[in-house]
Design an enzyme around this catalytic site. Structure first.
Site, mmCIF file in Angstrom:
data_model
loop_
_atom_site.group_PDB
_atom_site.id
_atom_site.type_symbol
_atom_site.label_atom_id
_atom_site.label_comp_id
_atom_site.label_asym_id
_atom_site.label_seq_id
_atom_site.Cartn_x
_atom_site.Cartn_y
_atom_site.Cartn_z
ATOM 1 N N ASP A 106 -0.067 7.521 -9.000
ATOM 2 C CA ASP A 106 1.376 7.661 -8.979
ATOM 3 C C ASP A 106 1.792 9.029 -9.754
ATOM 4 O OD1 ASP A 106 1.332 5.208 -7.928
ATOM 5 O OD2 ASP A 106 2.770 4.293 -9.270
ATOM 6 N N ASP A 127 -2.306 6.267 -4.679
ATOM 7 C CA ASP A 127 -1.023 6.512 -4.524
ATOM 8 C C ASP A 127 -0.265 7.653 -4.715
ATOM 9 O OD1 ASP A 127 -1.109 4.122 -2.865
ATOM 10 O OD2 ASP A 127 -0.612 2.614 -4.519
#
Length: 340
Positions: A162, A182
């Protein structure tokens, strides 16, 4: 005649040739803080306010809350670094969630970042090795929904999971973005052009992760658009180990059908042939479900390099007519100063 005004940024006082350099504040990490310079910006009443950061490391966790601020570094050597991660306990006794972990949060419109390194220094590899943390999400740069029209140029953005969280219109160019899981994610409309997207090596990892995790609202025509980017990898990242991404239905919100598109990008051999994969979420009935690439809006066109793959049910290509809609002007809705 040289303007000899003195600019205060924390403990730093430097004579500045204001007309020549046009800096409202100069921060030297040896003696000052970016936080103090942002306090000055808050007193400027919303007028454009320019901050220069000298080379060095600033260990600060900051939020930009006033509009029209520019923060520019001497180069990647101007480093803003902090190590907060999701799951750690805050001083007030609460637990940090992903959205609160960012080293730098943009929460005002018209902010520009240039020539900086923005780093979340959380020891992701050590935590994985020791079973510590919760994964662990640790954001370097967060662009919040109220931040509209964020410009990021020639910056290095470093994390593992992230790394870059985008929730509003954002234009990134010439950046180097590093992560694994991600690591470019969120529901904002973002034009990401000419950037190097680097998948990081994690010893013992089963896979090397996912690049994009869009949570784009279904009613929003554009999400994360990568234009003429380079998808590279750190040494040790295996071939065919990395997904282009997966669609994130944040909080089980059924109105989110993530969109991400790679246009004319060069992909190294770490990219999986299948391209995209599913992501789990909890439905309105409380049951665990999967949002698949076929249900989301995940596409590419003109990919080159060893990571480019054939068309398949999970790796869909835009037509020439469809890709014509994916321009910077369309994605960013022609904000003021778009040509700058």
């Amino acid at each position: 005649m040289v303007d000899r005004r003195t600019v205060l940024a924390g403990a730093l006082m430097l004579p500045v040739a204001a007309r020549a350099e046009r800096w409202d504040a100069i921060v030297d990490p040896r003696t000052g803080t970016l936080g103090k310079a942002l306090e000055q910006a808050a007193q400027a009443g919303g007028r454009p306010f320019r901050i220069l950061v000298r080379a060095g490391i600033l260990v600060e966790k900051l939020t930009v809350t006033v509009p029209n601020v520019t923060i520019a570094g001497d180069g990647y050597g101007a480093i803003l670094s902090y190590g907060t991660y999701a799951g750690m306990q805050h001083a007030d006794g609460g637990i940090w969630g992903t959205g609160r972990t960012a080293t730098l949060t943009i929460a005002a419109p018209g902010v520009t970042l240039r020539n900086l390194t923005i780093r979340n220094s959380f020891d992701f590899i050590g935590a994985k090795r020791d079973g510590a943390g919760n994964g662990a999400q640790a954001v370097a740069l967060m662009i919040r929904a109220e931040a509209d029209r964020t410009r990021v140029a020639d910056c290095q953005i470093e994390g593992y999971q992230d790394t870059l969280y985008i929730q509003s219109r954002s234009w990134l160019s010439g950046c180097r973005i590093l992560g694994g899981v991600d690591f470019i994610f969120g529901g904002g409309a973002a034009w990401i052009e000419g950037c190097e997207i680097v998948t990081r090596f994690v010893p013992g990892a089963d896979t090397s992760g996912y690049i994009a995790a869009p949570s784009t609202p279904a009613a929003q025509p554009f999400g994360l658009v990568f234009h003429v980017c380079r998808l590279n990898r750190e040494p040790g990242v295996p071939k065919r180990s990395t997904w282009l991404g997966r669609p994130w239905r944040a909080g089980g919100n059924m109105a989110l059908t993530g969109q991400a598109v790679f246009v004319q990008c060069v992909m190294d051999a770490h990219i999986k042939r299948e391209g995209w994969t599913w992501m789990g979420y909890k439905g309105p009935d409380g049951e665990q479900r999967r949002l698949t690439p076929q249900e989301a809006r995940l596409f590419e066109i003109g990919s080159r390099g060893p990571g480019a793959g054939p068309t398949s049910p999970t790796r869909r290509m835009l037509s020439a007519g469809e890709v014509a809609n994916f321009t910077r002007t369309n994605v960013l809705d022609d904000w003021d100063g778009l040509a700058g």
